[in-house]
Each structure stands twice: as C-alpha cells, then as structure tokens.
Scaffold this motif. Sequence first.
Motif, PDB file in Angstrom:
ATOM      1  N   LEU A 101     -12.177  -9.621 -21.320  1.00  0.00           N
ATOM      2  CA  LEU A 101     -10.879  -9.992 -20.778  1.00  0.00           C
ATOM      3  C   LEU A 101     -10.961 -11.090 -19.719  1.00  0.00           C
ATOM      4  CD1 LEU A 101      -9.138  -6.495 -20.487  1.00  0.00           C
ATOM      5  CD2 LEU A 101      -9.027  -8.168 -22.355  1.00  0.00           C
ATOM      6  N   GLY A 102     -12.162 -11.370 -19.231  1.00  0.00           N
ATOM      7  CA  GLY A 102     -12.300 -12.435 -18.240  1.00  0.00           C
ATOM      8  C   GLY A 102     -11.804 -12.057 -16.856  1.00  0.00           C
ATOM      9  N   VAL A 103     -11.728 -10.748 -16.586  1.00  0.00           N
ATOM     10  CA  VAL A 103     -11.296 -10.251 -15.276  1.00  0.00           C
ATOM     11  C   VAL A 103     -12.453  -9.475 -14.660  1.00  0.00           C
ATOM     12  CG1 VAL A 103      -9.635  -8.835 -14.016  1.00  0.00           C
ATOM     13  CG2 VAL A 103      -8.925 -10.036 -16.106  1.00  0.00           C
ATOM     14  N   ARG A 104     -12.805  -9.808 -13.425  1.00  0.00           N
ATOM     15  CA  ARG A 104     -13.816  -9.030 -12.703  1.00  0.00           C
ATOM     16  C   ARG A 104     -13.114  -7.877 -12.006  1.00  0.00           C
ATOM     17  NH1 ARG A 104     -16.508  -9.510  -7.548  1.00  0.00           N
ATOM     18  NH2 ARG A 104     -15.377 -11.445  -7.088  1.00  0.00           N
ATOM     19  N   VAL A 105     -13.556  -6.659 -12.289  1.00  0.00           N
ATOM     20  CA  VAL A 105     -12.918  -5.463 -11.739  1.00  0.00           C
ATOM     21  C   VAL A 105     -13.782  -4.938 -10.602  1.00  0.00           C
ATOM     22  CG1 VAL A 105     -12.084  -3.136 -12.224  1.00  0.00           C
ATOM     23  CG2 VAL A 105     -11.853  -4.949 -13.954  1.00  0.00           C
ATOM     24  N   VAL A 106     -13.243  -4.974  -9.394  1.00  0.00           N
ATOM     25  CA  VAL A 106     -13.978  -4.640  -8.177  1.00  0.00           C
ATOM     26  C   VAL A 106     -13.560  -3.259  -7.693  1.00  0.00           C
ATOM     27  CG1 VAL A 106     -14.343  -5.286  -5.755  1.00  0.00           C
ATOM     28  CG2 VAL A 106     -14.210  -7.057  -7.527  1.00  0.00           C
ATOM     29  N   GLY A 107     -14.537  -2.390  -7.468  1.00  0.00           N
ATOM     30  CA  GLY A 107     -14.274  -1.081  -6.883  1.00  0.00           C
ATOM     31  C   GLY A 107     -14.308  -1.153  -5.371  1.00  0.00           C
ATOM     32  N   CYS A 108     -13.374  -0.465  -4.737  1.00  0.00           N
ATOM     33  CA  CYS A 108     -13.258  -0.483  -3.279  1.00  0.00           C
ATOM     34  C   CYS A 108     -13.302   0.951  -2.745  1.00  0.00           C
ATOM     35  CB  CYS A 108     -11.944  -1.143  -2.865  1.00  0.00           C
ATOM     36  SG  CYS A 108     -11.746  -2.830  -3.488  1.00  0.00           S
ATOM     37  N   PRO A 109     -13.872   1.151  -1.563  1.00  0.00           N
ATOM     38  CA  PRO A 109     -14.066   2.512  -1.038  1.00  0.00           C
ATOM     39  C   PRO A 109     -12.765   3.289  -0.890  1.00  0.00           C
ATOM     40  CG  PRO A 109     -15.327   0.913   0.235  1.00  0.00           C
ATOM     41  CD  PRO A 109     -14.432   0.123  -0.667  1.00  0.00           C
ATOM     42  N   THR A 110     -12.859   4.595  -1.074  1.00  0.00           N
ATOM     43  CA  THR A 110     -11.731   5.492  -0.850  1.00  0.00           C
ATOM     44  C   THR A 110     -11.294   5.434   0.614  1.00  0.00           C
ATOM     45  OG1 THR A 110     -12.504   6.983  -2.583  1.00  0.00           O
ATOM     46  CG2 THR A 110     -10.993   7.910  -0.946  1.00  0.00           C
ATOM     47  N   VAL A 111     -10.012   5.390   0.836  1.00  0.00           N
ATOM     48  CA  VAL A 111      -9.457   5.439   2.194  1.00  0.00           C
ATOM     49  C   VAL A 111      -8.989   6.861   2.449  1.00  0.00           C
ATOM     50  CG1 VAL A 111      -7.677   4.552   3.746  1.00  0.00           C
ATOM     51  CG2 VAL A 111      -8.791   3.019   2.102  1.00  0.00           C
ATOM     52  N   ARG A 112      -9.345   7.393   3.612  1.00  0.00           N
ATOM     53  CA  ARG A 112      -9.051   8.782   3.950  1.00  0.00           C
ATOM     54  C   ARG A 112      -8.267   8.869   5.255  1.00  0.00           C
ATOM     55  NH1 ARG A 112     -12.081  12.152   0.802  1.00  0.00           N
ATOM     56  NH2 ARG A 112     -13.731  11.117  -0.394  1.00  0.00           N
ATOM     57  N   ASP A 113      -7.484   9.944   5.370  1.00  0.00           N
ATOM     58  CA  ASP A 113      -6.873  10.251   6.657  1.00  0.00           C
ATOM     59  C   ASP A 113      -7.965  10.695   7.630  1.00  0.00           C
ATOM     60  OD1 ASP A 113      -4.154   9.663   6.516  1.00  0.00           O
ATOM     61  OD2 ASP A 113      -3.695  11.518   5.452  1.00  0.00           O
ATOM     62  N   VAL A 170      -0.634 -10.209 -18.950  1.00  0.00           N
ATOM     63  CA  VAL A 170       0.555 -10.836 -18.366  1.00  0.00           C
ATOM     64  C   VAL A 170       0.201 -11.601 -17.101  1.00  0.00           C
ATOM     65  CG1 VAL A 170       2.778 -10.358 -17.257  1.00  0.00           C
ATOM     66  CG2 VAL A 170       2.143  -9.134 -19.358  1.00  0.00           C
ATOM     67  N   VAL A 171      -0.503 -10.944 -16.191  1.00  0.00           N
ATOM     68  CA  VAL A 171      -0.765 -11.512 -14.862  1.00  0.00           C
ATOM     69  C   VAL A 171      -1.906 -12.524 -14.896  1.00  0.00           C
ATOM     70  CG1 VAL A 171      -1.484 -10.908 -12.512  1.00  0.00           C
ATOM     71  CG2 VAL A 171       0.158  -9.471 -13.731  1.00  0.00           C
ATOM     72  N   ARG A 172      -2.887 -12.287 -15.762  1.00  0.00           N
ATOM     73  CA  ARG A 172      -4.052 -13.163 -15.918  1.00  0.00           C
ATOM     74  C   ARG A 172      -4.801 -13.401 -14.601  1.00  0.00           C
ATOM     75  NH1 ARG A 172      -0.899 -17.399 -20.007  1.00  0.00           N
ATOM     76  NH2 ARG A 172      -0.512 -15.859 -21.640  1.00  0.00           N
ATOM     77  N   PRO A 173      -5.199 -12.329 -13.953  1.00  0.00           N
ATOM     78  CA  PRO A 173      -5.932 -12.491 -12.688  1.00  0.00           C
ATOM     79  C   PRO A 173      -7.385 -12.868 -12.934  1.00  0.00           C
ATOM     80  CG  PRO A 173      -5.850 -10.189 -13.269  1.00  0.00           C
ATOM     81  CD  PRO A 173      -5.055 -10.917 -14.334  1.00  0.00           C
ATOM     82  N   ASP A 174      -8.022 -13.356 -11.896  1.00  0.00           N
ATOM     83  CA  ASP A 174      -9.465 -13.570 -11.933  1.00  0.00           C
ATOM     84  C   ASP A 174     -10.208 -12.313 -11.512  1.00  0.00           C
ATOM     85  OD1 ASP A 174      -9.714 -16.609 -12.448  1.00  0.00           O
ATOM     86  OD2 ASP A 174      -8.202 -16.445 -10.868  1.00  0.00           O
ATOM     87  N   VAL A 175      -9.651 -11.612 -10.527  1.00  0.00           N
ATOM     88  CA  VAL A 175     -10.274 -10.405  -9.990  1.00  0.00           C
ATOM     89  C   VAL A 175      -9.194  -9.346  -9.820  1.00  0.00           C
ATOM     90  CG1 VAL A 175     -11.639  -9.424  -8.094  1.00  0.00           C
ATOM     91  CG2 VAL A 175     -11.949 -11.822  -8.741  1.00  0.00           C
ATOM     92  N   ALA A 176      -9.509  -8.098 -10.190  1.00  0.00           N
ATOM     93  CA  ALA A 176      -8.608  -6.972  -9.966  1.00  0.00           C
ATOM     94  C   ALA A 176      -9.317  -5.947  -9.090  1.00  0.00           C
ATOM     95  CB  ALA A 176      -8.187  -6.342 -11.287  1.00  0.00           C
ATOM     96  N   TYR A 177      -8.560  -5.306  -8.213  1.00  0.00           N
ATOM     97  CA  TYR A 177      -9.116  -4.382  -7.225  1.00  0.00           C
ATOM     98  C   TYR A 177      -8.611  -2.968  -7.496  1.00  0.00           C
ATOM     99  CZ  TYR A 177     -10.221  -8.716  -4.763  1.00  0.00           C
ATOM    100  OH  TYR A 177     -10.710  -9.966  -4.442  1.00  0.00           O
ATOM    101  N   PHE A 178      -9.558  -2.037  -7.620  1.00  0.00           N
ATOM    102  CA  PHE A 178      -9.237  -0.634  -7.875  1.00  0.00           C
ATOM    103  C   PHE A 178      -9.976   0.233  -6.863  1.00  0.00           C
ATOM    104  CE2 PHE A 178      -7.994  -2.556 -11.785  1.00  0.00           C
ATOM    105  CZ  PHE A 178      -7.083  -1.715 -12.398  1.00  0.00           C
ATOM    106  N   GLY A 179      -9.361   1.363  -6.495  1.00  0.00           N
ATOM    107  CA  GLY A 179      -9.962   2.255  -5.521  1.00  0.00           C
ATOM    108  C   GLY A 179     -10.958   3.217  -6.147  1.00  0.00           C
TER     109      GLY A 179
END
Length: 281
Positions: free
Chosen positions: A163-175, A135-144
């Motif tokens: 799918l033509g989407v680059r899936v980027v992992g991002c560091p865990t955010v902590r309290d 639906v959204v057809r992004p170029d890049v998607a960001y996941f934690g």
Amino acid sequence: MDVLRRVADARAFRASVPGSLGFVPTLGALHAGHGSLVERAVRERAAAIASLFVNPTQFGPGEDLAAYPRREAEDLAFLERLGCSAVFVPSVEEMYPPGDDTRVQPGAIAARLEGAARPGHLTGVATVVTKLFAVVRPDVAYFGQKDFQQLRVVQALAHDLRLGVRVVGCPTVRDEDGLALSSRNAYLSADERRAALALPRGLFAARADWERGERDPKRLADRVRQHAAALALEYVSVADPLTLAELTRAAERAVISLAARVGRARLIDNVLLGMDVSELV
C-alpha cells in the motif's frame, strides 16, 4: 483546519499537500491517547490529517455500535488545537456505497485473540483501513500500542498489499493510575474503574517478573490472572509480538495481552517485553 466529508474532498486535500502526509484514523470520542498520535504526526510530517468514522463493519451483533460515544464538535475542536491540517469525516454511505460487498480478509495474525473473541471485527478493521488509506493516501499512519493486534494486522496488510504506507506503532497512553486510555472507559462507574485497575497492575507485575528474568509463558500469564481474578477475563495471552502465535517456551520477546469485561465496558490492554513498539514494522 479543513473538514472533509466526501472522498473527492479528501483526495483534493491530498493533492494540495506537497510534502509527507501523516494520518491518524480514529472512531472519534477522542482522548489524550489519540492526541499523542496526532501530535506526533504534526511534529514529524509536513501535514497531518485525522479521520472520525464509527465504522459499522468492525462491530458485531450485540456490540456497542449504537452506544459508541459520538462527539464530533468536541473532537474537531480538539484536533484543531493540536494543529491537525484536515479531518476526514465521511458518512457510512460515503465509505460503503450501495452495492459495496468487498471485504479485506486479514491473514493468520488475525485468527486468535480479538479475531476469535469478536468474529469479523478485524476483517472490518482491515477493510476500513484499506479504504481510508486509498482515500487519504498518507505516507505514514500512526496507531497506538493499546490495540496491539489491530496494529499488527494493519502493519501486515500495508506490507502484504504493497500500500505504500508506513504504519508506526506508538506507546500506550495511560492515566496516572495506570489504566490505559480508551473511549470505552466512559462506560465505567467509579467502582468499576477502581476494579479495572487490576488489569494494568497484573500486566505490570508480569513485566516486573520478566525484568527479573522470568521467561516461562505460563507463569507470566498466571501472574496477570492472580491480579485480575475478580474480573471477567476473556483471555490472557503470552505471544510472539510479530506473529501473535502463543508462546509455549521461553523467548526473548513477548507481548502479554488481555481482554476483560468490567460492567458494560470491554477493555483490552497489553505490555510489550523484550522490544519496543517502535521496532515493529
């Protein structure tokens, strides 16, 4: 910021964006962890879009679908402050129209850990993410990184289904106290929250052992269990970060993952050893 509730509206928005589009799919009940993903999408892409959708197919019987926090107005204001260009907020009927019975079955990477503990959960994740990408057809998607197996499942399906989407992992955010940010932390009482700190402490202790040269998977897992012995652990895993196959001998990279029940909350967390989440593709 555009609030898009229909598939047709989301596709029209995509057509209006001339450059690269970043996407952050969420269940809502947003916190600073989600915010870090949105900030990165805004910073790195020509436009950023998020989604708010409590996906019923990733919740099993007896899980917290009905109780899951829903704060649409607050979430929309939060996303607008971060500079999001649009938010896709579909209904269940928009995502799963009458007669919809197609599901995306992930491969072996989904069989263990959350796949075993929550049957059908990762099939629901793979299905809704595939739909959202269509639906959204992004170029890049960001996941934690916090939902590590989910990240790897989505990276695998994006690759395998072309799918033509680059899936980027991002560091865990902590309290500040080390607890990984999670929408389900809202279920914790003050005492339960203090007890839950044993989870990151166990992971950090195992990471410290790794940094001192420990490579034995059993000893690393035992270190986590020592710290979290008072909690209802569902699993502690020391696995290969690419395949999630359990390690049985020393390796030069690993992910230590866990799941535990603390009061009403089911919490997951992990640490990645020997590589950075940005290296996963």
